[in-house]
Design a protein around this motif. Structure first.
Motif, PDB file in Angstrom:
ATOM      1  N   LEU A  76       0.820  -1.206   0.000  1.00  0.00           N
ATOM      2  CA  LEU A  76       0.000   0.000   0.000  1.00  0.00           C
ATOM      3  C   LEU A  76       0.861   1.265   0.000  1.00  0.00           C
ATOM      4  CD1 LEU A  76      -2.955  -0.670   2.494  1.00  0.00           C
ATOM      5  CD2 LEU A  76      -3.054  -0.440   0.002  1.00  0.00           C
ATOM      6  N   ASP A  77       1.865   1.288   0.858  1.00  0.00           N
ATOM      7  CA  ASP A  77       2.691   2.486   1.011  1.00  0.00           C
ATOM      8  C   ASP A  77       3.996   2.093   1.685  1.00  0.00           C
ATOM      9  OD1 ASP A  77       3.440   5.113   0.858  1.00  0.00           O
ATOM     10  OD2 ASP A  77       2.290   5.764   2.606  1.00  0.00           O
ATOM     11  N   LEU A  78       4.999   2.943   1.539  1.00  0.00           N
ATOM     12  CA  LEU A  78       6.262   2.733   2.253  1.00  0.00           C
ATOM     13  C   LEU A  78       7.001   4.052   2.390  1.00  0.00           C
ATOM     14  CD1 LEU A  78       8.673   2.819  -0.073  1.00  0.00           C
ATOM     15  CD2 LEU A  78       7.967   0.472  -0.454  1.00  0.00           C
ATOM     16  N   SER A  79       7.908   4.082   3.328  1.00  0.00           N
ATOM     17  CA  SER A  79       8.734   5.274   3.544  1.00  0.00           C
ATOM     18  C   SER A  79      10.084   4.832   4.094  1.00  0.00           C
ATOM     19  CB  SER A  79       8.060   6.249   4.524  1.00  0.00           C
ATOM     20  OG  SER A  79       7.871   5.626   5.786  1.00  0.00           O
ATOM     21  N   VAL A  80      11.071   5.710   3.925  1.00  0.00           N
ATOM     22  CA  VAL A  80      12.421   5.431   4.419  1.00  0.00           C
ATOM     23  C   VAL A  80      12.740   6.434   5.519  1.00  0.00           C
ATOM     24  CG1 VAL A  80      14.873   5.307   3.859  1.00  0.00           C
ATOM     25  CG2 VAL A  80      13.167   4.530   2.188  1.00  0.00           C
ATOM     26  N   ARG A  81      13.132   5.952   6.671  1.00  0.00           N
ATOM     27  CA  ARG A  81      13.493   6.805   7.801  1.00  0.00           C
ATOM     28  C   ARG A  81      15.009   6.789   7.983  1.00  0.00           C
ATOM     29  NH1 ARG A  81       8.772   5.329  12.293  1.00  0.00           N
ATOM     30  NH2 ARG A  81       7.002   5.840  10.918  1.00  0.00           N
ATOM     31  N   GLU A  82      15.582   7.988   8.056  1.00  0.00           N
ATOM     32  CA  GLU A  82      17.022   8.111   8.202  1.00  0.00           C
ATOM     33  C   GLU A  82      17.447   7.797   9.641  1.00  0.00           C
ATOM     34  OE1 GLU A  82      19.047   8.517   5.686  1.00  0.00           O
ATOM     35  OE2 GLU A  82      17.287   8.596   4.379  1.00  0.00           O
ATOM     36  N   PRO A  83      18.687   7.352   9.828  1.00  0.00           N
ATOM     37  CA  PRO A  83      19.152   7.039  11.187  1.00  0.00           C
ATOM     38  C   PRO A  83      19.244   8.276  12.056  1.00  0.00           C
ATOM     39  CG  PRO A  83      20.968   6.925   9.617  1.00  0.00           C
ATOM     40  CD  PRO A  83      19.707   7.089   8.811  1.00  0.00           C
ATOM     41  N   ASP A  84      19.061   8.094  13.329  1.00  0.00           N
ATOM     42  CA  ASP A  84      19.133   9.164  14.311  1.00  0.00           C
ATOM     43  C   ASP A  84      20.608   9.423  14.643  1.00  0.00           C
ATOM     44  OD1 ASP A  84      19.063  10.843  16.466  1.00  0.00           O
ATOM     45  OD2 ASP A  84      17.404   9.818  17.461  1.00  0.00           O
ATOM     46  N   ILE A  85      21.078  10.641  14.346  1.00  0.00           N
ATOM     47  CA  ILE A  85      22.495  10.937  14.565  1.00  0.00           C
ATOM     48  C   ILE A  85      22.883  10.818  16.041  1.00  0.00           C
ATOM     49  CG2 ILE A  85      22.157  13.423  14.796  1.00  0.00           C
ATOM     50  CD1 ILE A  85      24.821  13.801  13.364  1.00  0.00           C
ATOM     51  N   GLU A  86      21.938  11.069  16.942  1.00  0.00           N
ATOM     52  CA  GLU A  86      22.241  10.941  18.359  1.00  0.00           C
ATOM     53  C   GLU A  86      22.602   9.508  18.715  1.00  0.00           C
ATOM     54  OE1 GLU A  86      19.529  12.658  21.068  1.00  0.00           O
ATOM     55  OE2 GLU A  86      19.301  14.520  19.952  1.00  0.00           O
ATOM     56  N   GLN A  87      21.893   8.547  18.137  1.00  0.00           N
ATOM     57  CA  GLN A  87      22.193   7.148  18.405  1.00  0.00           C
ATOM     58  C   GLN A  87      23.537   6.758  17.813  1.00  0.00           C
ATOM     59  OE1 GLN A  87      18.907   4.802  16.982  1.00  0.00           O
ATOM     60  NE2 GLN A  87      17.431   5.727  18.381  1.00  0.00           N
ATOM     61  N   VAL A  88      23.852   7.302  16.636  1.00  0.00           N
ATOM     62  CA  VAL A  88      25.138   7.006  16.001  1.00  0.00           C
ATOM     63  C   VAL A  88      26.282   7.482  16.882  1.00  0.00           C
ATOM     64  CG1 VAL A  88      26.589   7.425  13.986  1.00  0.00           C
ATOM     65  CG2 VAL A  88      24.116   7.150  13.707  1.00  0.00           C
ATOM     66  N   ILE A  89      26.187   8.709  17.378  1.00  0.00           N
ATOM     67  CA  ILE A  89      27.261   9.269  18.185  1.00  0.00           C
ATOM     68  C   ILE A  89      27.339   8.566  19.536  1.00  0.00           C
ATOM     69  CG2 ILE A  89      28.038  11.369  19.351  1.00  0.00           C
ATOM     70  CD1 ILE A  89      26.980  12.915  16.939  1.00  0.00           C
ATOM     71  N   ALA A  90      26.187   8.211  20.106  1.00  0.00           N
ATOM     72  CA  ALA A  90      26.196   7.463  21.364  1.00  0.00           C
ATOM     73  C   ALA A  90      26.920   6.132  21.179  1.00  0.00           C
ATOM     74  CB  ALA A  90      24.773   7.232  21.853  1.00  0.00           C
ATOM     75  N   ARG A  91      26.750   5.505  20.017  1.00  0.00           N
ATOM     76  CA  ARG A  91      27.447   4.251  19.739  1.00  0.00           C
ATOM     77  C   ARG A  91      28.954   4.483  19.625  1.00  0.00           C
ATOM     78  NH1 ARG A  91      24.904   3.050  15.414  1.00  0.00           N
ATOM     79  NH2 ARG A  91      23.158   2.075  16.494  1.00  0.00           N
ATOM     80  N   LEU A  92      29.335   5.613  19.038  1.00  0.00           N
ATOM     81  CA  LEU A  92      30.764   5.946  18.963  1.00  0.00           C
ATOM     82  C   LEU A  92      31.362   6.113  20.356  1.00  0.00           C
ATOM     83  CD1 LEU A  92      31.088   8.517  16.046  1.00  0.00           C
ATOM     84  CD2 LEU A  92      32.001   6.221  16.126  1.00  0.00           C
ATOM     85  N   TYR A  93      30.640   6.802  21.234  1.00  0.00           N
ATOM     86  CA  TYR A  93      31.127   6.985  22.595  1.00  0.00           C
ATOM     87  C   TYR A  93      31.343   5.646  23.272  1.00  0.00           C
ATOM     88  CZ  TYR A  93      29.423  11.827  22.195  1.00  0.00           C
ATOM     89  OH  TYR A  93      29.184  13.130  21.806  1.00  0.00           O
ATOM     90  N   GLY A  94      30.380   4.736  23.069  1.00  0.00           N
ATOM     91  CA  GLY A  94      30.454   3.462  23.784  1.00  0.00           C
ATOM     92  C   GLY A  94      31.483   2.519  23.215  1.00  0.00           C
ATOM     93  N   ASP A  95      31.590   2.471  21.866  1.00  0.00           N
ATOM     94  CA  ASP A  95      32.472   1.511  21.241  1.00  0.00           C
ATOM     95  C   ASP A  95      33.913   1.971  21.142  1.00  0.00           C
ATOM     96  OD1 ASP A  95      30.238   0.025  20.992  1.00  0.00           O
ATOM     97  OD2 ASP A  95      29.928   0.411  18.841  1.00  0.00           O
TER      98      ASP A  95
END
Length: 321
Positions: free
Chosen positions: A297-316
């Motif tokens: 019926l329909d679809l959409s693409v959601r971009e990644p949340d930059i806050e989550q990306v940076i939080a992952r950088l901090y942790g990893d």
């Protein structure tokens, strides 16, 4: 031309703490640990990291407030710690929680003192002040004592004060803190125009990542005193292993779509399904596969949340890039 240059810069503090009734022990805290980077003239760079990562220490060394323990540091060809007075005429600084304005004076009088401090010619001072007042909406605040301003109003006042002498480099620490949505948009637009029209080099530290996304093409991430990422904003998604989300609305409820190559189903709610795929990959093949195999019926693409990306950088703590 590189306006800011750091090569293997370190800053070590000696901390003394009680280790008994009569004894104190000393230990070294490495706030900045071998950072190297260059910022060309006219670039706007985001400099981000968690609290205690070393951002403020770096800014204080760049302004000459702190002396590096080791390494080489130059701003506009000047060693900040050796010639702070000469450097002060070429930089502007805004610290979000500390004002450079005079607490009991109206904004207008504070700006007059800034003019005298920097010996700004009258014509240039009036032109710069008029521009800042108009773009930052300060007209109604010029005769209000600084102590009566809200945090957001004071932040706009501080930004204007930092720019009256036409600095080549502007250091901004949380420039949109305390601002409402309209005021944030006004300040961001002002900074974009300033960079485009005058080529002012901007180093921006902030916890509001929307500031980074809207103002900076390049971002540096610092954690535990080390530079863990330095590159394009889009490149954070590659380093952080972030994912985009394909949200699919089907004609009816179906089992999870596990046969779509390169994607994984992360959530199902009735006829709606969420498929995650690498942020570096195009969504087109996935869309084609879904449309071919399922009643769509329909679809959409959601971009990644930059806050989550940076939080992952901090942790990893990934290696430097």
């Amino acid at each position: 031309m590189d306006l800011i240059e750091l090569t293997d810069v370190e800053k070590v503090f000696t901390v003394r703490r009680r280790a008994g009734l009569l004894r104190r022990e000393r230990r070294e805290v490495r706030a900045v640990d071998g950072i190297s980077f260059r910022v060309p003239r006219g670039e706007m760079v985001g400099y981000i990291g968690p609290n205690g990562a070393g951002k403020s220490t770096t800014i204080k060394m760049l302004t000459g407030i702190l002396v590096p323990s080791r390494g080489r540091l130059r701003v506009a060809g000047i060693d900040p710690s050796r010639d702070r007075a000469r450097l002060a005429r070429r930089i502007g600084v805004v610290f979000g929680q500390r004002t450079t304005l005079w607490w009991d004076l109206p904004l207008r009088d504070s700006y007059g003192l800034v003019r005298r401090m920097y010996r700004i010619p009258d014509a240039r001072y009036r032109a710069n002040l008029d521009r800042c007042v108009e773009l930052l909406d300060l007209g109604a605040l010029l005769d209000v004592p600084v102590r009566q301003l809200s945090l957001g109003q004071r932040m706009r006042g501080d930004v204007a004060a930092a720019l009256l002498h036409d600095p080549e480099v502007l250091y901004l620490d949380e420039p949109t803190i305390g601002l409402d949505v309209v005021s944030k948009a006004r300040v961001r637009g002002f900074l974009r125009d300033l960079n485009a029209e005058r080529g002012t080099t901007v180093l921006l530290t902030t916890h509001d990542l929307t500031d980074i996304e809207q103002l900076c093409r390049r971002v540096m991430v610092i954690d535990h005193g080390r530079l863990v990422y330095d590159g394009a904003l889009d490149g954070l998604h590659t380093v952080g292993g972030s994912e985009r989300m394909l949200v699919v609305d089907l004609e009816r409820e179906l089992p999870p779509m596990r046969d779509v190559p390169g994607a994984r189903v992360v959530r199902v709610e009735g006829p709606r399904q969420w498929l995650a795929f690498p942020a570096t990959r195009s969504a087109a093949p996935l869309v084609a596969a879904v449309a071919e195999r399922y009643p769509l019926l329909d679809l959409s693409v959601r971009e990644p949340d930059i806050e989550q990306v940076i939080a992952r950088l901090y942790g990893d703590g990934p290696p430097r890039t």
